[in-house]
Design a protein around this motif. Structure first.
Motif, PDB file in Angstrom:
ATOM      1  N   GLU A 170      -3.257   1.848  -1.770  1.00 45.45           N
ATOM      2  CA  GLU A 170      -2.335   1.493   0.331  1.00 45.45           C
ATOM      3  C   GLU A 170      -4.149   1.586   0.606  1.00 45.45           C
ATOM      4  N   SER A 171      -4.741   2.936   0.270  1.00 46.71           N
ATOM      5  CA  SER A 171      -6.254   2.636   0.669  1.00 46.71           C
ATOM      6  C   SER A 171      -6.697   2.079  -0.059  1.00 46.71           C
ATOM      7  N   ALA A 172      -6.983   1.047  -0.872  1.00 44.21           N
ATOM      8  CA  ALA A 172      -7.656   0.140  -1.051  1.00 44.21           C
ATOM      9  C   ALA A 172      -8.593  -0.365  -0.156  1.00 44.21           C
ATOM     10  N   GLN A 173      -8.093  -1.305   0.890  1.00 43.25           N
ATOM     11  CA  GLN A 173      -8.458  -2.351   1.556  1.00 43.25           C
ATOM     12  C   GLN A 173      -9.324  -1.357   2.854  1.00 43.25           C
ATOM     13  N   ASP A 174      -9.137  -0.027   3.502  1.00 42.00           N
ATOM     14  CA  ASP A 174      -9.732   1.623   4.025  1.00 42.00           C
ATOM     15  C   ASP A 174     -11.117   1.366   3.132  1.00 42.00           C
ATOM     16  N   VAL A 175     -11.155   1.763   1.752  1.00 47.92           N
ATOM     17  CA  VAL A 175     -12.207   1.909   0.798  1.00 47.92           C
ATOM     18  C   VAL A 175     -13.947   0.913   1.032  1.00 47.92           C
ATOM     19  N   ALA A 176     -12.709  -0.311   0.554  1.00 49.39           N
ATOM     20  CA  ALA A 176     -14.023  -1.474   0.837  1.00 49.39           C
ATOM     21  C   ALA A 176     -14.620  -1.886   2.268  1.00 49.39           C
ATOM     22  N   GLU A 177     -13.275  -1.115   2.804  1.00 49.72           N
ATOM     23  CA  GLU A 177     -13.967  -1.719   4.344  1.00 49.72           C
ATOM     24  C   GLU A 177     -15.298  -0.821   4.631  1.00 49.72           C
ATOM     25  N   GLN A 178     -15.532   0.713   4.140  1.00 49.23           N
ATOM     26  CA  GLN A 178     -16.333   1.730   4.138  1.00 49.23           C
ATOM     27  C   GLN A 178     -17.131   1.249   3.626  1.00 49.23           C
ATOM     28  N   MET A 179     -16.894   0.572   1.791  1.00 52.94           N
ATOM     29  CA  MET A 179     -17.885   0.711   1.325  1.00 52.94           C
ATOM     30  C   MET A 179     -19.009  -0.527   1.806  1.00 52.94           C
ATOM     31  N   VAL A 180     -18.336  -1.792   2.682  1.00 59.06           N
ATOM     32  CA  VAL A 180     -19.328  -2.616   2.962  1.00 59.06           C
ATOM     33  C   VAL A 180     -20.417  -2.272   4.017  1.00 59.06           C
ATOM     34  N   ARG A 194      -4.747  -6.875  -3.816  1.00 58.30           N
ATOM     35  CA  ARG A 194      -5.971  -7.285  -3.351  1.00 58.30           C
ATOM     36  C   ARG A 194      -6.459  -6.399  -2.148  1.00 58.30           C
ATOM     37  N   ILE A 195      -7.845  -7.022  -2.128  1.00 47.88           N
ATOM     38  CA  ILE A 195      -8.930  -6.426  -1.473  1.00 47.88           C
ATOM     39  C   ILE A 195      -9.216  -7.378  -0.562  1.00 47.88           C
ATOM     40  N   THR A 196     -10.171  -7.538   1.048  1.00 45.79           N
ATOM     41  CA  THR A 196     -10.737  -8.598   1.166  1.00 45.79           C
ATOM     42  C   THR A 196     -11.577  -8.184   2.105  1.00 45.79           C
TER      43      THR A 196
END
Lengths: 227, 227
Positions: A170-180, A194-196
């Motif tokens: 449930e936190s993966a997408q948020d973390v992906a956006e922070q990383m980007v 899946r992350i976008t």
């Protein structure tokens, strides 16, 4: 190796163009592991036939894969293990150190932090991030745990280009956006979702069940190991 | 789909024989994941072109891979997602439950015990083993921790055929031998060392650095994601 010499000559005029298929790059990693194994066992040369057989590929496959990147074999000798190893490291970009950011310090994050296989390939987790205030500021396995809000600062400070997501789904997408937005260019995602990310960001997901599935297939079908 | 229909007809007389190459079976796992994703998004059918594109393979590759196992497409429709998903599950042997033994309850073992991706594919860790006397007898994530000496008893009791090694490198070979003599048929090895098992035993090793290496290659070469 006479055949391979002839092939090498004819190939010089028809080297593959464009980016190599993903499958070719995946096999490079397997060649690299096999070469590391051979070098540890003091083997100095290997033929495309032998290298292929150890992995269940044909000698033609090995030669074709490597031809994407250059000419590495010697007539009558095959490949020099140390040299081919160094060349593949260079191709993969792992002839240098890669500082890595790890987000999520649960069991998986801790396991990844202690995973010796990363260091062997010069991947080094230099900063860990976790949203849990009780973990922030602590040192784990010699690495400081930071607030995820400090990701941009630490990415810049350590010149981090790769990030690992080891948080719950449930936190993966948020973390992906922070990383980007922190400037990370490649993301390895262990969360079962899946992350976008924007197309310029490279990403890969790890599904550990795939390996078990490959085993269940072999067990159900009574297949032996390729070696 | 007219082309694929023609292909299907011609293929009927030349179905591949012998065990499918490892690469084909690996791709089946990827097709399965993609079908699961499509089904979750309420898509009912998919063409070989679309399925291939989502994974970076050609439509011909998709059709050729599936042809190892039968005829699954419909002219003018493509594949029915639910049906192809069920067929691949059957082929992989994951249309049934697989009780799994996990040896090693360090960080990695705990992470694997909590890994939701296993359950999604009907792999269930039913017994955990650790040599540490302080852990034996405890319950972790609802699973009892046993003495590794009880492996044969629990393998028989739960009809366990697959085992996961999550111990340090120096213990991995011993654990592999204990698994083999307990009757386990397939071993997934997370230890950063090669294990030797009799040819009748299926084994796979997980090298998590390979995924990072694939990312570093893409970052160094400025490649985008295939989608």
């Amino acid at each position: 190796m006479a055949g391979s010499q002839r092939k090498r000559t004819s190939r010089a005029t028809e080297l593959p163009t464009g980016p190599p298929p993903k499958a070719v790059v995946s096999r490079l990693s397997l060649y690299l592991r096999e070469l590391q194994h051979l070098i540890r066992n003091d083997q100095t040369t290997v033929s495309s036939t032998d290298l292929g057989q150890r992995l269940g590929f044909s000698d033609a496959q090995v030669r074709k894969d490597l031809a994407y990147f250059g000419q590495f074999g010697y007539p009558g000798i095959g490949y020099r293990c140390q040299e081919l190893h160094a060349q593949i490291k260079r191709i993969m970009g792992t002839d240098r150190d890669w500082p890595v950011a790890l987000v999520g310090l649960g069991n998986l994050g801790r396991a990844l932090l202690g995973y010796k296989g990363f260091g062997l390939q010069r991947f080094q987790v230099v900063a860990v991030f976790d949203a849990d205030a009780r973990k922030i500021g602590r040192m784990v396995a010699g690495v400081a745990v930071h607030d995820p809000r400090d990701l941009p600062k630490l990415v810049k400070q350590h010149d981090i280009r790769l990030g690992i997501i080891a948080v719950p789904a449930e936190s993966a997408q948020d973390v992906a956006e922070q990383m980007v937005s922190a400037g990370i260019e490649g993301i390895l995602n262990f969360a079962a979702v899946r992350i976008t990310v924007p197309p310029r960001i490279r990403q890969a997901s790890v599904d550990l069940a795939i390996e078990l599935e490959q085993l269940s297939f072999a067990v159900v079908n009574g297949l032996r190991n390729p070696t």
